[in-house]
Scaffold this motif. Structure first.
Motif, PDB file in Angstrom:
ATOM      1  N   LEU A 110      -2.616   3.506   2.058  1.00 45.94           N
ATOM      2  CA  LEU A 110      -2.084   2.513   2.990  1.00 45.94           C
ATOM      3  C   LEU A 110      -1.099   1.578   2.300  1.00 45.94           C
ATOM      4  N   PHE A 111      -1.356   1.247   1.035  1.00 47.26           N
ATOM      5  CA  PHE A 111      -0.419   0.408   0.299  1.00 47.26           C
ATOM      6  C   PHE A 111       0.911   1.135   0.106  1.00 47.26           C
ATOM      7  N   VAL A 112       0.857   2.434  -0.160  1.00 48.55           N
ATOM      8  CA  VAL A 112       2.085   3.209  -0.327  1.00 48.55           C
ATOM      9  C   VAL A 112       2.921   3.158   0.943  1.00 48.55           C
ATOM     10  N   ILE A 113       2.261   3.366   2.079  1.00 46.59           N
ATOM     11  CA  ILE A 113       2.984   3.339   3.352  1.00 46.59           C
ATOM     12  C   ILE A 113       3.498   1.934   3.649  1.00 46.59           C
ATOM     13  N   GLY A 114       2.647   0.935   3.397  1.00 54.03           N
ATOM     14  CA  GLY A 114       3.043  -0.439   3.663  1.00 54.03           C
ATOM     15  C   GLY A 114       4.195  -0.901   2.795  1.00 54.03           C
ATOM     16  N   LEU A 115       4.230  -0.454   1.546  1.00 58.80           N
ATOM     17  CA  LEU A 115       5.331  -0.830   0.663  1.00 58.80           C
ATOM     18  C   LEU A 115       6.656  -0.230   1.116  1.00 58.80           C
ATOM     19  N   THR A 116       6.587   0.846   1.877  1.00 61.98           N
ATOM     20  CA  THR A 116       7.819   1.485   2.359  1.00 61.98           C
ATOM     21  C   THR A 116       8.311   0.858   3.653  1.00 61.98           C
ATOM     22  N   GLY A 117       7.430   0.734   4.640  1.00 64.22           N
ATOM     23  CA  GLY A 117       7.860   0.236   5.940  1.00 64.22           C
ATOM     24  C   GLY A 117       7.580  -1.231   6.177  1.00 64.22           C
ATOM     25  N   GLY A 118       6.654  -1.816   5.395  1.00 63.94           N
ATOM     26  CA  GLY A 118       6.250  -3.193   5.659  1.00 63.94           C
ATOM     27  C   GLY A 118       6.894  -4.234   4.774  1.00 63.94           C
ATOM     28  N   SER A 119       7.852  -3.810   3.936  1.00 66.59           N
ATOM     29  CA  SER A 119       8.469  -4.749   2.998  1.00 66.59           C
ATOM     30  C   SER A 119       9.731  -5.370   3.591  1.00 66.59           C
ATOM     31  N   VAL A 120       9.667  -5.722   4.867  1.00 68.27           N
ATOM     32  CA  VAL A 120      10.867  -6.212   5.554  1.00 68.27           C
ATOM     33  C   VAL A 120      11.341  -7.532   4.962  1.00 68.27           C
ATOM     34  N   ALA A 121      10.400  -8.470   4.732  1.00 64.90           N
ATOM     35  CA  ALA A 121      10.795  -9.787   4.236  1.00 64.90           C
ATOM     36  C   ALA A 121      11.444  -9.690   2.860  1.00 64.90           C
ATOM     37  N   VAL A 122      10.870  -8.874   1.991  1.00 66.07           N
ATOM     38  CA  VAL A 122      11.440  -8.730   0.646  1.00 66.07           C
ATOM     39  C   VAL A 122      12.820  -8.085   0.719  1.00 66.07           C
ATOM     40  N   GLU A 123      12.981  -7.085   1.562  1.00 64.53           N
ATOM     41  CA  GLU A 123      14.291  -6.448   1.709  1.00 64.53           C
ATOM     42  C   GLU A 123      15.325  -7.418   2.269  1.00 64.53           C
ATOM     43  N   GLN A 124      14.883  -8.316   3.139  1.00 67.41           N
ATOM     44  CA  GLN A 124      15.812  -9.314   3.690  1.00 67.41           C
ATOM     45  C   GLN A 124      16.250 -10.298   2.614  1.00 67.41           C
ATOM     46  N   ILE A 125      15.287 -10.770   1.801  1.00 68.53           N
ATOM     47  CA  ILE A 125      15.604 -11.784   0.801  1.00 68.53           C
ATOM     48  C   ILE A 125      16.544 -11.228  -0.259  1.00 68.53           C
ATOM     49  N   PHE A 126      16.298  -9.998  -0.713  1.00 72.94           N
ATOM     50  CA  PHE A 126      17.112  -9.408  -1.773  1.00 72.94           C
ATOM     51  C   PHE A 126      18.268  -8.578  -1.229  1.00 72.94           C
ATOM     52  N   ASP A 127      18.461  -8.576   0.084  1.00 64.07           N
ATOM     53  CA  ASP A 127      19.572  -7.854   0.713  1.00 64.07           C
ATOM     54  C   ASP A 127      19.537  -6.371   0.338  1.00 64.07           C
ATOM     55  N   ILE A 128      18.386  -5.749   0.574  1.00 65.14           N
ATOM     56  CA  ILE A 128      18.175  -4.341   0.248  1.00 65.14           C
ATOM     57  C   ILE A 128      18.241  -3.524   1.536  1.00 65.14           C
ATOM     58  N   PRO A 129      19.075  -2.511   1.605  1.00 66.19           N
ATOM     59  CA  PRO A 129      19.208  -1.707   2.833  1.00 66.19           C
ATOM     60  C   PRO A 129      18.108  -0.658   2.955  1.00 66.19           C
ATOM     61  N   GLY A 130      16.846  -1.103   3.006  1.00 64.02           N
ATOM     62  CA  GLY A 130      15.717  -0.188   3.087  1.00 64.02           C
ATOM     63  C   GLY A 130      15.364   0.182   4.512  1.00 64.02           C
ATOM     64  N   LEU A 131      14.375   1.064   4.628  1.00 67.29           N
ATOM     65  CA  LEU A 131      14.010   1.580   5.949  1.00 67.29           C
ATOM     66  C   LEU A 131      13.306   0.523   6.790  1.00 67.29           C
ATOM     67  N   GLY A 132      12.465  -0.313   6.181  1.00 62.03           N
ATOM     68  CA  GLY A 132      11.799  -1.359   6.946  1.00 62.03           C
ATOM     69  C   GLY A 132      12.774  -2.336   7.565  1.00 62.03           C
ATOM     70  N   ARG A 133      13.731  -2.774   6.772  1.00 64.56           N
ATOM     71  CA  ARG A 133      14.741  -3.708   7.277  1.00 64.56           C
ATOM     72  C   ARG A 133      15.606  -3.047   8.345  1.00 64.56           C
ATOM     73  N   THR A 134      15.992  -1.787   8.117  1.00 69.00           N
ATOM     74  CA  THR A 134      16.815  -1.068   9.093  1.00 69.00           C
ATOM     75  C   THR A 134      16.079  -0.922  10.422  1.00 69.00           C
ATOM     76  N   THR A 135      14.793  -0.595  10.365  1.00 67.41           N
ATOM     77  CA  THR A 135      14.009  -0.425  11.589  1.00 67.41           C
ATOM     78  C   THR A 135      13.838  -1.742  12.326  1.00 67.41           C
ATOM     79  N   LEU A 136      13.576  -2.817  11.585  1.00 69.34           N
ATOM     80  CA  LEU A 136      13.397  -4.116  12.237  1.00 69.34           C
ATOM     81  C   LEU A 136      14.690  -4.583  12.887  1.00 69.34           C
ATOM     82  N   GLN A 137      15.812  -4.446  12.206  1.00 69.75           N
ATOM     83  CA  GLN A 137      17.089  -4.859  12.794  1.00 69.75           C
ATOM     84  C   GLN A 137      17.400  -4.047  14.048  1.00 69.75           C
ATOM     85  N   ALA A 138      17.066  -2.764  14.017  1.00 72.58           N
ATOM     86  CA  ALA A 138      17.270  -1.943  15.212  1.00 72.58           C
ATOM     87  C   ALA A 138      16.366  -2.385  16.343  1.00 72.58           C
TER      88      ALA A 138
END
Length: 591
Positions: free
Chosen positions: A238-266
């Motif tokens: 569950l941590f593996v999955i959460g680190l991939t899709g649930g790291s939206v806040a961290v991706e936003q702060i560091f401006d990382i174009p990850g899948l969590g951030r992309t999905t949330l913006q969509a």
């Protein structure tokens, strides 16, 4: 084979239901997708009926959601996920690129998490389970929100010290700070769960026999670690999955174009093709991670599970004693008591961002409001709602954990979706109201507890004492009531207590989506988020709510140490279950 086919079918049905629910999201929320798309494309353009009608015609919105969903599924069979409603570009290349970014970040964060977990339980491994610390440090780390850790690392290490880059995604150096922000809290939680199991592994008969034969203490420690890892594999997955899709806040702060951030913006822009493709990839990742986790468990303890020859990891242990829970609880009560007489809403623009002083012991925020008052008044709502939500998640998690074939794929699917997106779906179905945040957080937080429960039950059912009790004629309900639940409930309850600070933050963070508490509410999560932009200029405005959250985490973990499997009176105990240290513990500690 039949059970495996049923599980695959159940997982496929869940994925289909999730994708269909996301496809209906704009219509469930009673918002006009054409208006949302117009605002995202051109915010200055007037939403006239003609403009909105033209957008609906181009996107095919007039045909209804079911027609759009059918078109998307038909194209998906050909490897075409459609085109973005906002940019007009193809969806699949962009989503796959975002997935690659998230997988790389996840891999580095997992390394950090494993190292952190090893540091948390290092003393227990070194002493053979005989001497354990209270775990206050790990509790404080686990209680810190990821976005706060990310903000501090970006501001201090990235900007002020300039040691590592803080923004963007251009090479290996850019992965270090976000991986630390993600891996430290996750590793602290995993380390606490592992540290909870290790003393019982050292007390098993094989450890005493190995020590008596002269096996080195380090070898016994490695085998004890191997013995405990299978019970943590579901949560690790569950941590593996959460680190991939649930790291939206961290991706936003560091401006990382990850899948969590992309999905949330969509999701926020209602760009359905991107949202559905991203969610589907997250669900497929969850399915793959679950398969690897089951394979690892089978390789580690498969024969013992099959033959019912596995020793139990949950033996009677004396409750943890100490004054630390009273110290932490007393400090928390003192902070709340000092803050309650003060006014949390009085504005004083002449005292903005003042440093801590006698008049304002915790300083002031950007509007000149007393931080001690806001922390004290926000405690009641934050703590009561967090405890109630945690209790509900615990009950749901334990009940679903009793039926792993049903709950396993469900937990993987729920955990694969970013929590904010789950909150949007819950709000679309249940509506916005005072109970919506608790319902949304409960809909997510039960997954880890269910995985923990089902994993422990699976191993406990294969224990030797249970095989003997079953052979003496004990029925299913007797075993569940007198053997299984007493062994599983204490560690799962300690796990739930460890997550109370995170639940408190999750509840408060939904306020920014219009789903929960709104400013000027003094909830602790809102205090963190409101003062985050001023962390560099006025760090006390962030440290005050962060400190009470860390204090809450330390209190939860140290108090949870008293939740133990009760001793049974008038029952002969084998050597490994005696009150004193086992020979294995003595020899491992000596070596």
């Amino acid at each position: 084979m039949r059970h495996h086919s049923a599980t695959v079918l159940w997982r496929a049905l869940l994925a289909a239901a999730l994708v269909c629910g996301i496809g209906l999201l704009p219509w469930l929320t009673h918002t006009d997708p054409a208006l949302t798309v117009l605002k995202a494309r051109s915010a200055d353009r007037d939403p006239t009926p003609e403009v909105l009608a033209d957008i609906r015609a181009r996107l095919g919105l007039d045909d209804g959601p079911l027609h759009l969903l059918g078109q998307w599924l038909t194209g998906l069979a050909r490897g075409d996920a459609g085109r973005s409603w906002l940019s007009g570009s193809e969806v699949m290349p962009a989503v796959l690129q975002a997935l690659g970014v998230s997988l790389l970040l996840m891999a580095v964060a997992l390394v950090v998490a494993v190292l952190t977990a090893g540091l948390v339980c290092a003393r227990t491994l070194r002493t053979g389970g005989q001497s354990r610390r209270s775990g206050s440090g790990s509790a404080a780390i686990a209680a810190l929100p990821e976005f706060l850790v990310a903000s501090v690392l970006a501001t201090v290490v990235g900007v002020q010290l300039g040691w590592l880059p803080a923004l963007g995604w251009y090479g290996p150096k850019w992965t270090v700070l976000p991986a630390l922000a993600l891996g430290l809290p996750a590793g602290a939680v995993l380390g606490r769960l592992l540290d909870d199991l290790l003393p019982c592994a050292f007390a098993e008969p094989w450890a005493a026999a190995a020590a008596a034969r002269g096996l080195p203490g380090r070898a016994i420690a490695r085998k004890s670690l191997r013995r405990c890892v299978p019970a943590l594999l579901p949560n690790f997955g569950l941590f593996v999955i959460g680190l991939t899709g649930g790291s939206v806040a961290v991706e936003q702060i560091f401006d990382i174009p990850g899948l969590g951030r992309t999905t949330l913006q969509a999701a926020l822009a209602q760009d359905l093709p991107v949202l559905q493709a991203g969610t589907l990839l997250l669900v497929l990742l969850a399915a793959g991670t679950s398969a690897l986790r089951r394979l690892a468990a089978r390789l580690l303890i498969g024969p013992a599970l099959r033959d019912g020859a596995l020793p139990t990891l949950h033996r009677p242990m004396p409750p943890a004693r100490g004054i630390l829970p009273f110290v932490y609880g007393g400090l928390l009560i003192v902070v709340i008591a000092l803050g309650l007489p003060r006014d949390p809403h009085t504005l004083n623009t002449g005292a903005r961002l003042e440093a801590p002083a006698w008049e304002h012991p915790f300083g002031t925020d950007a509007l000149g409001r007393d931080m001690l008052a806001r922390v004290g008044h926000g405690a009641l709502d934050t703590l009561l709602l967090a405890l109630a939500t945690s209790a509900a998640a615990l009950v749901v998690g334990v009940l679903l954990g009793l039926v792993p074939r049903l709950s396993g794929p469900l937990a993987d699917t729920v955990n694969a979706v970013p929590p904010v997106l789950v909150a949007l779906l819950v709000t679309a179905v249940a509506g916005s109201g005072p109970g919506t945040p608790a319902l949304a957080v409960t809909a997510v937080s039960w997954a880890a507890l269910t995985a923990h429960t089902s994993s422990l039950l699976r191993q406990e059912r294969a224990a030797l004492h249970l095989t003997v009790t079953r052979g003496l004629g004990a029925g299913r309900w007797y075993l569940l009531r007198h053997e299984l639940l007493p062994a599983v409930l204490p560690p799962v309850t300690r796990h739930a207590l460890l997550r109370v600070p995170g639940v408190a933050l999750a509840l408060a963070s939904l306020g920014f989506l219009g789903l929960g508490a709104q400013p000027p509410s003094p909830e602790w999560g809102l205090l963190l988020a409101e003062n985050q932009p001023y962390a560099e200029r006025a760090p006390w405005s962030v440290l005050a709510p962060a400190a009470v959250l860390a204090l809450l985490g330390a209190l939860a973990v140290t108090a949870a140490g008293g939740i133990r499997l009760p001793r049974r009176a008038r029952r002969a105990k084998p050597l490994a279950e005696s009150d004193g240290p086992s020979p294995a513990r003595k020899l491992v500690g000596a070596r």
